[in-house]
Design a protein around this motif. Structure first.
Motif, PDB file in Angstrom:
ATOM      1  N   GLY A  27      16.264  -2.774   4.712  1.00 20.41           N
ATOM      2  CA  GLY A  27      15.570  -2.369   3.502  1.00 20.41           C
ATOM      3  C   GLY A  27      14.670  -1.175   3.706  1.00 20.41           C
ATOM      4  O   GLY A  27      14.469  -0.685   4.816  1.00 20.41           O
ATOM      5  N   VAL A  28      14.128  -0.713   2.608  1.00 19.83           N
ATOM      6  CA  VAL A  28      13.198   0.410   2.605  1.00 19.83           C
ATOM      7  C   VAL A  28      11.787  -0.169   2.658  1.00 19.83           C
ATOM      8  O   VAL A  28      11.458  -1.092   1.920  1.00 19.83           O
ATOM      9  N   SER A  29      10.966   0.390   3.532  1.00 23.20           N
ATOM     10  CA  SER A  29       9.591  -0.111   3.634  1.00 23.20           C
ATOM     11  C   SER A  29       8.704   0.612   2.630  1.00 23.20           C
ATOM     12  O   SER A  29       8.975   1.739   2.226  1.00 23.20           O
ATOM     13  N   THR A  38      -4.454 -11.547  -2.014  1.00 28.05           N
ATOM     14  CA  THR A  38      -5.337 -11.648  -3.167  1.00 28.05           C
ATOM     15  C   THR A  38      -5.003 -10.536  -4.154  1.00 28.05           C
ATOM     16  O   THR A  38      -4.431  -9.498  -3.788  1.00 28.05           O
ATOM     17  N   VAL A  39      -5.351 -10.741  -5.403  1.00 28.78           N
ATOM     18  CA  VAL A  39      -5.046  -9.773  -6.453  1.00 28.78           C
ATOM     19  C   VAL A  39      -5.696  -8.430  -6.113  1.00 28.78           C
ATOM     20  O   VAL A  39      -6.826  -8.372  -5.640  1.00 28.78           O
ATOM     21  N   ASP A  40      -4.967  -7.373  -6.325  1.00 23.04           N
ATOM     22  CA  ASP A  40      -5.339  -5.967  -6.080  1.00 23.04           C
ATOM     23  C   ASP A  40      -5.303  -5.561  -4.615  1.00 23.04           C
ATOM     24  O   ASP A  40      -5.678  -4.441  -4.274  1.00 23.04           O
ATOM     25  N   SER A  41      -4.836  -6.427  -3.728  1.00 18.43           N
ATOM     26  CA  SER A  41      -4.704  -6.017  -2.329  1.00 18.43           C
ATOM     27  C   SER A  41      -3.355  -5.336  -2.127  1.00 18.43           C
ATOM     28  O   SER A  41      -2.405  -5.566  -2.864  1.00 18.43           O
ATOM     29  N   LEU A  42      -3.283  -4.474  -1.128  1.00 19.37           N
ATOM     30  CA  LEU A  42      -2.039  -3.790  -0.775  1.00 19.37           C
ATOM     31  C   LEU A  42      -1.389  -4.518   0.391  1.00 19.37           C
ATOM     32  O   LEU A  42      -2.061  -4.862   1.369  1.00 19.37           O
ATOM     33  N   VAL A  43      -0.076  -4.766   0.283  1.00 18.31           N
ATOM     34  CA  VAL A  43       0.660  -5.459   1.333  1.00 18.31           C
ATOM     35  C   VAL A  43       1.917  -4.657   1.671  1.00 18.31           C
ATOM     36  O   VAL A  43       2.525  -4.049   0.798  1.00 18.31           O
ATOM     37  N   PRO A  44       2.314  -4.648   2.948  1.00 12.13           N
ATOM     38  CA  PRO A  44       3.563  -3.969   3.317  1.00 12.13           C
ATOM     39  C   PRO A  44       4.765  -4.811   2.899  1.00 12.13           C
ATOM     40  O   PRO A  44       4.769  -6.035   3.068  1.00 12.13           O
ATOM     41  N   VAL A  45       5.768  -4.159   2.334  1.00 12.38           N
ATOM     42  CA  VAL A  45       6.970  -4.849   1.869  1.00 12.38           C
ATOM     43  C   VAL A  45       8.217  -4.093   2.313  1.00 12.38           C
ATOM     44  O   VAL A  45       8.158  -2.918   2.683  1.00 12.38           O
ATOM     45  N   PHE A  46       9.337  -4.804   2.265  1.00 11.43           N
ATOM     46  CA  PHE A  46      10.661  -4.210   2.430  1.00 11.43           C
ATOM     47  C   PHE A  46      11.481  -4.602   1.214  1.00 11.43           C
ATOM     48  O   PHE A  46      11.483  -5.766   0.823  1.00 11.43           O
TER      49      PHE A  46
END
Length: 139
Positions: A38-40, A89-97
């Protein structure tokens, strides 16, 4: 031969356990594929639009930008924990693929999924083993 109830219960437990095992293996496979191919990117955890409704889905709602699709809002694959972790938590940034072909398929990087996967794997194994034991014990 045992009672029809023990045969039915054994078959039901075995099928339910096998279903949980297949589902768990499929979710793990999809998340591994997303992390490998996937794309990160980074996603923002959004407030749940269905928070007032009574539903069992505790997966966070993620919003992230995808080239050619704009902002995509989706829930990550395989999120089976009972409560949300502090990192989501709401409004936090998380790394995804995410899958570039189907960007609604997304997996959160990290997040402690392994404990949840082990729980579902053990649950499926226990149900399948109990079902087989009941079914075999009926004959």
């Amino acid at each position: 031969m045992g009672t029809p109830l023990s045969v039915f219960t054994g078959a039901w437990f075995a099928l339910f356990g096998a279903g949980v095992l297949v589902w768990c293996a499929g979710e793990v496979r999809i998340r591994r594929r997303l992390r490998r191919d996937g794309v990160s990117g980074m996603a923002r955890v959004l407030p749940d639009p269905e928070a007032a409704e009574d539903h069992a889905d505790t997966a966070p709602v993620l919003g992230y930008l995808v080239d050619g699709h704009g902002e995509v809002v989706a829930r990550p694959r395989g999120w089976t924990t009972i409560r949300r972790t502090s990192g989501l938590t709401v409004d936090s940034l998380v790394p995804v693929f995410y899958d570039p072909v189907c960007p609604e398929q997304v997996a959160v990087e990290g997040g402690g999924q392994s404990r949840s996967d082990v729980f579902w794997l053990l649950l499926g194994l226990v149900f399948a083993a109990a079902g087989v034991a009941l079914f075999v014990g009926a004959f």
